[in-house]
Motif scaffolding. Structure first.
Motif, PDB file in Angstrom:
ATOM      1  N   GLN A  42       0.850  -1.189   0.000  1.00 26.45           N
ATOM      2  CA  GLN A  42       0.000   0.000   0.000  1.00 26.45           C
ATOM      3  C   GLN A  42       0.891   1.246   0.000  1.00 26.45           C
ATOM      4  N   GLU A  43       0.465   2.245  -0.730  1.00 29.55           N
ATOM      5  CA  GLU A  43       1.284   3.457  -0.829  1.00 29.55           C
ATOM      6  C   GLU A  43       1.462   4.098   0.544  1.00 29.55           C
ATOM      7  N   ASP A  44       2.639   4.713   0.732  1.00 23.54           N
ATOM      8  CA  ASP A  44       2.937   5.369   2.009  1.00 23.54           C
ATOM      9  C   ASP A  44       3.876   6.538   1.764  1.00 23.54           C
ATOM     10  N   ASP A  45       4.048   7.307   2.806  1.00 22.94           N
ATOM     11  CA  ASP A  45       5.023   8.408   2.748  1.00 22.94           C
ATOM     12  C   ASP A  45       5.976   8.339   3.938  1.00 22.94           C
ATOM     13  N   HIS A  46       6.222   7.104   4.446  1.00 19.45           N
ATOM     14  CA  HIS A  46       7.121   6.931   5.586  1.00 19.45           C
ATOM     15  C   HIS A  46       8.547   7.295   5.176  1.00 19.45           C
ATOM     16  N   SER A  47       9.208   8.083   5.990  1.00 15.80           N
ATOM     17  CA  SER A  47      10.608   8.432   5.695  1.00 15.80           C
ATOM     18  C   SER A  47      11.570   7.331   6.121  1.00 15.80           C
ATOM     19  N   VAL A  48      11.113   6.363   6.946  1.00  9.55           N
ATOM     20  CA  VAL A  48      12.018   5.326   7.443  1.00  9.55           C
ATOM     21  C   VAL A  48      12.140   4.160   6.474  1.00  9.55           C
ATOM     22  N   THR A  49      11.379   4.182   5.369  1.00  4.52           N
ATOM     23  CA  THR A  49      11.540   3.201   4.296  1.00  4.52           C
ATOM     24  C   THR A  49      11.772   3.949   2.994  1.00  4.52           C
ATOM     25  N   THR A  50      12.380   3.274   2.049  1.00  9.02           N
ATOM     26  CA  THR A  50      12.709   3.884   0.772  1.00  9.02           C
ATOM     27  C   THR A  50      11.568   3.692  -0.221  1.00  9.02           C
ATOM     28  N   GLY A  51      11.183   4.776  -0.900  1.00  6.33           N
ATOM     29  CA  GLY A  51      10.119   4.702  -1.892  1.00  6.33           C
ATOM     30  C   GLY A  51       8.755   4.895  -1.266  1.00  6.33           C
ATOM     31  N   ASN A  52       7.722   4.661  -2.060  1.00  8.44           N
ATOM     32  CA  ASN A  52       6.351   4.853  -1.579  1.00  8.44           C
ATOM     33  C   ASN A  52       5.550   3.560  -1.538  1.00  8.44           C
ATOM     34  N   GLY A  53       6.254   2.415  -1.620  1.00  9.79           N
ATOM     35  CA  GLY A  53       5.571   1.120  -1.561  1.00  9.79           C
ATOM     36  C   GLY A  53       5.241   0.548  -2.920  1.00  9.79           C
ATOM     37  N   ARG A  54       5.488   1.300  -3.999  1.00 11.07           N
ATOM     38  CA  ARG A  54       5.195   0.825  -5.341  1.00 11.07           C
ATOM     39  C   ARG A  54       6.486   0.744  -6.175  1.00 11.07           C
ATOM     40  N   PHE A  55       6.487  -0.141  -7.162  1.00 12.26           N
ATOM     41  CA  PHE A  55       7.648  -0.216  -8.046  1.00 12.26           C
ATOM     42  C   PHE A  55       7.839   1.128  -8.746  1.00 12.26           C
ATOM     43  N   MET A  56       9.090   1.504  -8.900  1.00 12.55           N
ATOM     44  CA  MET A  56       9.416   2.787  -9.520  1.00 12.55           C
ATOM     45  C   MET A  56       9.397   2.631 -11.046  1.00 12.55           C
ATOM     46  N   ILE A  57       8.561   3.412 -11.679  1.00  7.71           N
ATOM     47  CA  ILE A  57       8.383   3.319 -13.129  1.00  7.71           C
ATOM     48  C   ILE A  57       8.917   4.561 -13.832  1.00  7.71           C
ATOM     49  N   ASN A  58       8.477   5.737 -13.372  1.00  2.00           N
ATOM     50  CA  ASN A  58       8.815   6.984 -14.057  1.00  2.00           C
ATOM     51  C   ASN A  58       9.780   7.875 -13.297  1.00  2.00           C
ATOM     52  N   GLU A  59       9.886   7.701 -11.962  1.00  2.00           N
ATOM     53  CA  GLU A  59      10.792   8.540 -11.172  1.00  2.00           C
ATOM     54  C   GLU A  59      11.334   7.740  -9.993  1.00  2.00           C
ATOM     55  N   TRP A  60      12.494   8.194  -9.495  1.00  2.00           N
ATOM     56  CA  TRP A  60      13.147   7.525  -8.370  1.00  2.00           C
ATOM     57  C   TRP A  60      12.512   8.013  -7.069  1.00  2.00           C
ATOM     58  N   THR A  61      11.348   7.504  -6.766  1.00  2.00           N
ATOM     59  CA  THR A  61      10.588   7.948  -5.599  1.00  2.00           C
ATOM     60  C   THR A  61      11.356   7.669  -4.312  1.00  2.00           C
ATOM     61  N   GLY A  62      11.575   8.713  -3.525  1.00  2.00           N
ATOM     62  CA  GLY A  62      12.273   8.545  -2.246  1.00  2.00           C
ATOM     63  C   GLY A  62      13.772   8.460  -2.366  1.00  2.00           C
ATOM     64  N   HIS A  63      14.321   8.623  -3.578  1.00  2.00           N
ATOM     65  CA  HIS A  63      15.769   8.582  -3.779  1.00  2.00           C
ATOM     66  C   HIS A  63      16.307   9.995  -3.949  1.00  2.00           C
ATOM     67  N   ASP A  64      17.598  10.125  -3.682  1.00  2.00           N
ATOM     68  CA  ASP A  64      18.210  11.448  -3.732  1.00  2.00           C
ATOM     69  C   ASP A  64      18.920  11.708  -5.047  1.00  2.00           C
ATOM     70  N   THR A  65      18.791  10.812  -6.002  1.00  2.00           N
ATOM     71  CA  THR A  65      19.429  11.007  -7.295  1.00  2.00           C
ATOM     72  C   THR A  65      18.802  10.061  -8.298  1.00  2.00           C
ATOM     73  N   ALA A  66      19.104  10.256  -9.576  1.00  2.00           N
ATOM     74  CA  ALA A  66      18.749   9.289 -10.609  1.00  2.00           C
ATOM     75  C   ALA A  66      19.925   8.344 -10.787  1.00  2.00           C
ATOM     76  N   TYR A  67      19.655   7.100 -11.177  1.00  2.00           N
ATOM     77  CA  TYR A  67      20.694   6.071 -11.239  1.00  2.00           C
ATOM     78  C   TYR A  67      20.787   5.487 -12.649  1.00  2.00           C
ATOM     79  N   VAL A  68      22.016   5.072 -13.002  1.00  2.00           N
ATOM     80  CA  VAL A  68      22.264   4.459 -14.303  1.00  2.00           C
ATOM     81  C   VAL A  68      22.079   2.951 -14.225  1.00  2.00           C
ATOM     82  N   VAL A  69      22.584   2.339 -13.143  1.00  2.00           N
ATOM     83  CA  VAL A  69      22.463   0.897 -12.958  1.00  2.00           C
ATOM     84  C   VAL A  69      21.023   0.554 -12.584  1.00  2.00           C
ATOM     85  N   ASP A  70      20.498  -0.523 -13.157  1.00  2.00           N
ATOM     86  CA  ASP A  70      19.115  -0.947 -12.905  1.00  2.00           C
ATOM     87  C   ASP A  70      18.148   0.221 -13.131  1.00  2.00           C
TER      88      ASP A  70
END
Length: 797
Positions: A42-70
């Motif tokens: 279920q979607e969340d906005d907890h800061s103690v976990t990474t992301g919002n509970g959903r697979f990242m499709i269009n943006e790096w949700t909860g990340h501090d940068t964009a990544y090249v690997v994966d």
């Protein structure tokens, strides 16, 4: 999200691989069919976990940068590409023996949208009930697949990919501490942490084991590929043992072991090729056992085994990187920002090729690209009798890398922000002119590996092996070396016990140094450096509860149970010298195996600690005569050619006189006297004594293990009780022996911490021998005027 520092070793939850690890020589070949489930929360906005509970499709949700690997999107095709890499890696690692089915139908759901669980990610990583929550994650994920299709397809395991980042690294000041750790699970784990109904539903539907993985490991503004974690965890699915300490997360094999730090090489992008030991388990390497001195050329992918004992050995292998240390390109070239750039640079140099698909590395031509150099790796293996859930625990690891720099650094913590030493580095490999070896061996003019070098070829008990490797010649694709195997290399049989009641067996071998020993539930003949099984017992033998005595051309075997003792006569049969049982007698009490004796056709059987009467077993008629009971110990001796005994803690004959302990000292008297002899050295409590001539005054003297004023000591007395000069030696010795060199007695005292000290009659320490720790037995036989045959448990010194 911002995290401040990343240690290099991987930490997993308390879920560990709890299976017999090395009972099978190789992992079964074939194609593995793994069901791959994709689950979101279920979607969340907890800061103690990474992301919002959903697979990242269009943006790096909860990340501090964009990544090249994966790279994004983390859609269904992305996970299918990861399955392709898993197949590629294990196909290469096993030389094609093991494949992973990549059929699209194995990736569930079949549609683009993943399964969505009813709770938020934070729920499943509560540290107060972590195992129950992780088991719930498994159950809910698999149950979603069951409800969607009615059942699970036949499979060899389940792989669950969940949204978010794995809590798989030890990170200081971690501000997302409730990410979900990656882990392995099996039926034992599920049965312990699920309800009976939940467990039965999973198992009956075809889910008995599997692994749980995140969608990505990218974090800390660093590109950290998921490949490494996938390979480590699927290695557990295949049956490979972890080579790190699963309780504390400390490294065991470092960057050189796949099932350790080697899985996370090149930022997790390119797991290292399995080590020699792991390739043996995978069946991709067939070790060549070396038992004699010879010159060897070792090529890539070859493994040589050099035995130290029945369960201890070295494995040696030659490993080659691409000609560059891949990590060094990150430091030396401004245009290289991550390990994908490293791969591109190596590809442009023509030393590597690779394939990217959906942002995932699915193929690479050299899994050793991340090794710091090319050279020899030497592994020290000690296979224990049984394995627990943490086989490479730091306290008693079964596998160690012999670090060429002379250190034992892997897995150690030095309170430094540079973990390279703790996880293995370049100087641990054996290569031409390794300066770290030279620094630790300044007295050697060239690289050598022997009993006296640093590191050395000694056994795990610090016993000399007689193994020496020298004259290393390193080439682009191989190493040539000279291996010498001196006699001691065949004389340590860890786990096999040769004790005081193991003697020469003339019916089997003309050798004067033939012994019988026991290990597990079998008797073994030791003859000229070789062990041969000669008898199988109904139950495992136990040290200090077993005695073997020669009787003519037979063996008398005494085995203590908890409340009984079984005495057997074993005779030889067949050309191989095997034994078979002829007679057996069971006594209703235990036997004091320290004071057994055979004289003629009489076997003296003293009871253990007042548990029953002393007795004589007449071996010719196999009948028993009882001699009486006592609460003390019965010590046998020979008088006028007849077997007799005395009640004491120790006794011995010297010049027709009996010397024995009593109360706070010792007495001695002619056997024929009826007077009560004088007591001597009454301030000492005697545990063991040996009368012998020490000062050439015509009277015997006494060497003894004593307790004096509450302190254990090695003591020496004149015949009338006076301490000899320089004695006592205050040390906790447990066994005492004497042999002669040049006509002079040499005193041997066993220290249970792992040493045998040799003293002169003036208490001068002559030398020390390494010996097994807490040995149950110490057998010694004078074999010539100046040498003795000394055996401590399974180590022949």
């Amino acid at each position: 999200m911002k995290k401040y520092f990343l240690f290099a070793w991987i930490l997993f939850s308390s879920v560990t691989l709890g299976a017999a690890l090395l009972t099978e020589k190789t992992i079964e070949p074939g194609t593995r069919r793994y069901l791959v489930l994709r689950v979101e929360f279920q979607e969340d906005d907890h800061s103690v976990t990474t992301g919002n509970g959903r697979f990242m499709i269009n943006e790096w949700t909860g990340h501090d940068t964009a990544y090249v690997v994966d790279a994004l999107p983390h859609d269904r095709s992305y996970f299918h590409s990861h399955l392709k890499f898993i197949d590629h890696y294990w196909t290469e690692a096993s030389n094609g023996r093991i494949r992973i089915d990549t059929d699209d139908a194995l990736l569930l759901p079949a549609e683009e949208d993943p399964y969505i669980l009813d709770r938020k990610m934070r729920y499943y990583s509560d540290p107060d009930s972590i195992d129950h929550r992780l088991a719930a994650l498994v159950y809910e994920s698999v149950n979603a697949a069951i409800e969607a299709s009615g059942s699970l397809a036949a499979n060899d395991g389940v792989i669950i990919y969940h949204a978010g980042v794995g809590q798989d690294f030890n990170i200081d000041l971690d501000d997302s501490p409730f990410d979900i750790p990656s882990f392995y699970f099996d039926e034992n784990y599920l049965s312990e942490y699920l309800s009976a109904d939940e467990f039965n539903r999973l198992v009956s539907s075809g889910c008995s084991k599997g692994i749980v993985l995140p969608e990505t490991q990218n974090q800390l503004q660093q590109n950290i590929a998921l490949n490494g974690t996938e390979i480590l965890m699927t290695g557990m699915l295949l049956g490979l043992p972890p080579l790190y300490d699963t309780e504390f997360g400390r490294s065991g094999a470092g960057i050189f072991g796949l099932m350790d730090q080697g899985s996370n090489r090149a930022g997790g992008l390119c797991p290292v090729k399995p080590s020699a030991f792991e390739r043996c388990l995978l069946g991709s390497a067939d070790p060549v056992e070396i038992t004699r001195s010879q010159r060897l050329r070792i090529l890539r992918d070859e493994v040589y085994k050099i035995p130290l004992s029945s369960n201890e050995y070295f494995l040696i292998e030659f490993r080659k990187n691409t000609g560059f240390w891949a990590d060094s390109l990150l430091w030396s070239r401004n245009n290289i920002r991550n390990h994908l750039d490293v791969l591109s640079a190596l590809d442009s140099l023509g030393v590597l090729d690779y394939t990217l698909e959906n942002g995932v590395l699915t193929h690479i031509s050299d899994h050793d690209m991340s090794l710091p150099t090319s050279g020899l790796l030497i592994w020290h293996i000690v296979e224990p009798e049984t394995f627990g859930e943490n086989p490479n625990r730091q306290s008693s690891p079964f596998l160690n890398l012999v670090e060429a720099d002379g250190g034992d650094d892997i897995g150690k913590f030095y309170n430094t922000l540079d973990p390279s030493v703790n996880n293995g580095w370049k100087w641990d490999m054996w290569f031409k002119n390794n300066p770290a070896f030279s620094d630790n061996n300044p007295y050697l003019y060239r690289m050598q590996f022997n009993d006296e070098s640093h590191p050395d070829t000694r056994s795990v008990n610090d016993l000399p092996s007689g193994i020496a490797i020298q004259n290393f010649y390193f080439y682009a694709d191989s190493v040539v070396l000279e291996l010498e195997m001196d006699t001691p290399a065949r004389k340590n049989f860890y786990g096999t016990v040769f004790d005081e009641f193991t003697t020469a067996l003339p019916a089997v071998s003309p050798s004067a140094r033939t012994l019988i020993g026991y290990r597990d539930s079998s008797l073994y003949l030791y003859d000229d450096g070789e062990l041969t099984k000669i008898y199988g017992h109904d139950a495992p033998y136990q040290k200090e509860k077993t005695a073997l005595l020669s009787y003519g051309n037979s063996i008398i075997q005494v085995v203590n149970g908890n409340t009984v003792a079984t005495i057997s006569r074993l005779d030889y049969s067949g050309p191989g010298g095997t034994l078979h049982e002829v007679n057996v007698k069971v006594l209703s009490h235990s036997i004091d195996t320290d004071h057994l004796a055979i004289h003629g056709d009489s076997l003296f059987l003293p009871p253990a600690g007042g548990t029953g009467p002393a007795s004589i077993l007449h071996l010719s008629t196999w009948t028993v005569t009882e001699l009486g009971s006592s609460s003390g110990s019965f010590i046998p001796y020979i008088r006028d050619g007849q077997l007799d005994h005395i009640e004491a803690s120790d006794a011995a004959m010297m010049n027709g006189m009996l010397v024995y302990t009593e109360g706070g000292g010792y007495r001695y008297a002619m056997i024929s006297t009826t007077t009560n002899p004088v007591i001597y050295a009454e301030d000492f409590h005697f545990r063991e004594l040996i009368p012998l001539h020490m000062d050439n005054d015509g009277y015997f003297d006494i060497i003894a293990l004593t307790d004096h004023n509450g302190r254990p000591a090695l003591s020496a007395f004149s015949h009338n009780g006076y301490l000899l000069d320089n004695f006592p030696v205050y040390k906790d010795y447990q066994k005492l022996r004497v042999y002669y060199s040049g006509g002079n007695p040499q005193i041997l005292a066993y220290d249970p911490s792992g040493a045998i000290d040799a003293y002169s009659v003036s208490a001068e320490l002559l030398y020390s021998l390494s010996a097994p720790v807490n040995a149950a037995s110490l057998f010694m036989e004078q074999v010539s005027a100046d040498s003795a045959w000394l055996v401590a448990d399974g180590s022949i010194l």
